[in-house]
Design an enzyme around this catalytic site. Structure first.
Site, short mmCIF file in Angstrom:
data_model
loop_
_atom_site.label_atom_id
_atom_site.label_comp_id
_atom_site.label_asym_id
_atom_site.label_seq_id
_atom_site.Cartn_x
_atom_site.Cartn_y
_atom_site.Cartn_z
N LYS A 75 23.44 -9.47 -6.00
CA LYS A 75 25.13 -9.34 -5.85
C LYS A 75 25.62 -8.87 -5.43
CE LYS A 75 23.25 -9.65 -11.11
NZ LYS A 75 23.54 -9.10 -12.10
N ARG A 84 0.57 -1.81 -0.15
CA ARG A 84 0.05 -0.32 -0.02
C ARG A 84 0.97 1.47 -0.01
NH1 ARG A 84 -3.55 -1.14 3.63
NH2 ARG A 84 -3.61 -3.19 3.16
N THR A 85 1.86 1.46 0.46
CA THR A 85 2.69 2.25 0.97
C THR A 85 3.50 2.73 -0.64
OG1 THR A 85 3.11 2.43 2.85
CG2 THR A 85 4.57 3.44 1.77
N HIS A 103 7.89 6.64 10.20
CA HIS A 103 7.46 6.56 9.24
C HIS A 103 6.20 7.42 8.79
CE1 HIS A 103 5.02 4.40 5.39
NE2 HIS A 103 4.34 4.20 6.79
N ARG A 145 12.53 2.47 1.70
CA ARG A 145 11.90 1.62 3.24
C ARG A 145 13.19 0.78 2.96
NH1 ARG A 145 6.02 -0.99 3.80
NH2 ARG A 145 6.05 0.84 4.81
#
Lengths: 188, 323
Positions: free
Chosen positions: B92, B64-65, B142, B114
């Site tokens: 990698k 959702r974010t 947040h 995030r």
């Protein structure tokens, strides 16, 4: 738009100092009445016509035009407001903040929109407003009513209804307020 | 953590609610109203961020974010660049710093980060000239979630001064709780954290909050009942005996929801575990504004992106610096 630009320019550019009274309050009232007649004449009445006042200077003028139309025809016409800030082309060149509300009372699709502003200068605000209107729908036609056309256009835009044509210098400032129209400049 | 506000620093990054004072928050919430109007148009798109590129750098799952940020950016006509960790060179062995410098070298204006580690977005902001927006860092912050919660609450309650909000549930692992404790108290609200001892942080020193283990004791005086998701994926060990017991002690059951004042709001950051922190029926009551929170999320994120990338406020600062 003059009023808004002065607000945005803020204290950095000083404040407005009036030099000449160009129109009195009575002159403006007569011009409003004539422009209302012209709008009705051009559109064969008020059916399908919606007035949109540009934030912030055009809002009061749009309301006065609507009142004048009602006095002439006896009919009510819808009046909205539009803040075209987010459609401007000078982002990043100067601070731009949306601060006034947009309210389009009816779907503009198929209607004749009369954009209303107090002063027409470069035409860039009108260009932004034309873009903004189209994100609400597809009008049949868009016309432009301004109290003062001060020249110095930078885009191929012309008004359909004019209160007064006023030749100005670029660095002058036009202020439309309750007491009429004043010409002056910014002083620091 | 620095205590400089958004206006003092110039609006360059949004990293933590701790960086915002009441005036900053009010500026963002007022700006949000202009952008909410854009969403109601038949063509909900404005050219305000045309020519700006924003990269998503998501080291943790998010639906959702991310969708909300993506929608916000598209409504502002920004270009977006998607960096999904699963299919990139992070697998990698590339470090966060190298990844950021690589993306930045492509020429971007903003990075939305995030990351599982608290402080990662602040670190990223030191490695790039782009604006950095924290979309969640570990248990830490947040901020856009908190801003959208404040916006939603303000829409319903007008004024947050003196209002009482309880944040209930897994406080310890929740960046939403930390952001909202700061955000709501900055706006003058009284914040009470409600959780079993195992789900509260070991210390609340410096938090502008009260705490209790007894939900039933505070229910009747709440203006906002804010439920948190049980974050099973962040909990190292069993912190509650069972989800059923948690539901009985701390869940918003129908009986508890009935005891809330009539005009109290029920909020949840999503995704909801119906039957755990909130009874299924309660989530569908009119007092539950959970889907409004999601809708407002897009408007708030438009306001934040515009403020950081498009408002030209940094231009003023430069002009002032020259003068």
């Amino acid at each position: 738009m003059a009023e808004r630009e002065r607000l945005l320019a803020g204290s950095a550019s000083g404040h407005f100092q009036a030099r000449t009274q160009v129109m009195t309050a009575d002159d403006v009232a007569r011009a409003v009445k004539r422009m209302a007649h012209e709008i009705l004449e051009r559109n064969h009445g008020s059916a399908g016509v919606m007035l949109i006042g540009m934030q912030t200077g055009g809002v009061a003028l749009a309301v006065r035009l609507a009142t004048a139309v009602t006095e002439i025809e006896g009919s009510q016409i819808p009046v909205g407001t539009l803040d075209a800030t987010m459609h401007r082309d000078d982002f990043g060149l100067r601070p731009v903040m949306p601060e006034a509300s947009t309210e389009i009372p009816e779907d503009p699709t198929g209607k004749t929109i009369v954009l209303v502003d107090d002063v027409l200068f470069t035409g860039r605000t009108v260009r932004a407003a034309l873009d903004a209107i189209h994100s609400y729908g597809r009008p049949q036609a868009i016309q432009l009513a301004v109290m003062v056309d001060r020249g110095h256009r930078e885009l191929p835009i012309r008004p359909d209804y004019v209160g007064k044509n006023l030749p100005t210098r670029r660095d002058e400032m036009v202020d439309v307020n309750d007491s009429g129209v004043e010409l002056g400049e910014m002083v620091s | 953590m620095t205590a400089t506000t958004l206006r003092q620093r110039g609006p360059k990054h949004l990293l933590s609610m701790a960086d915002l004072d009441r005036d900053d928050i009010e500026q963002i919430l007022n700006l949000t109203e202009s952008f909410a109007e854009v969403g109601e148009r038949s063509i909900p798109r404005v050219p305000a961020l045309r020519g700006k590129t924003i990269a998503w750098l998501f080291y943790e799952d998010s639906t959702r974010t991310r969708l909300s940020f993506e929608t916000a950016a598209k409504r502002l006509s920004a270009d977006t660049m998607n960096f999904s960790v699963g299919s990139s060179s992070v697998n990698k062995g590339e470090s966060l710093r190298d990844t950021v410098e690589t993306i930045a070298a492509m020429g971007i204006d903003g990075i939305v980060v995030r990351h599982g580690a608290a402080g990662a977005p602040r670190q990223v902001s030191e490695w790039t000239d782009a604006s950095v927006i924290n979309a969640g860092d570990g248990w830490h912050q947040h901020p856009t979630q908190s801003l959208l919660d404040l916006y939603t609450a303000r829409q319903h309650l007008d004024e947050l001064d003196g209002k009482h909000i309880a944040i209930i549930g897994d406080i310890k692992h929740s960046r939403v709780a930390r952001s909202n404790a700061l955000g709501f108290s900055a706006m003058g609200a009284r914040v009470t954290l409600v959780a079993p001892p195992t789900l509260l942080p070991s210390t609340l020193d410096g938090w502008p909050v009260e705490a209790t283990h007894d939900l039933d004791a505070v229910l009747e005086e709440l203006d906002i009942c804010y439920l948190l998701r049980m974050q099973l994926e962040r909990q190292g060990q069993a912190v509650v005996p069972s989800l059923r017991e948690y539901h009985n002690e701390y869940g918003l059951t129908s009986a508890r929801a009935d005891r809330l004042p009539n005009d109290a709001l029920i909020m949840h950051p999503g995704p909801m575990n119906r039957g755990v922190e909130i009874a299924g029926e309660v989530a569908d009551r009119p007092a539950a504004v959970i889907t409004e929170q999601v809708a407002n999320g897009v408007s708030v994120r438009m306001a934040v992106l515009f403020l950081l990338l498009g408002s030209g406020l940094d231009v003023v600062d430069e002009q002032r610096a020259i003068a």
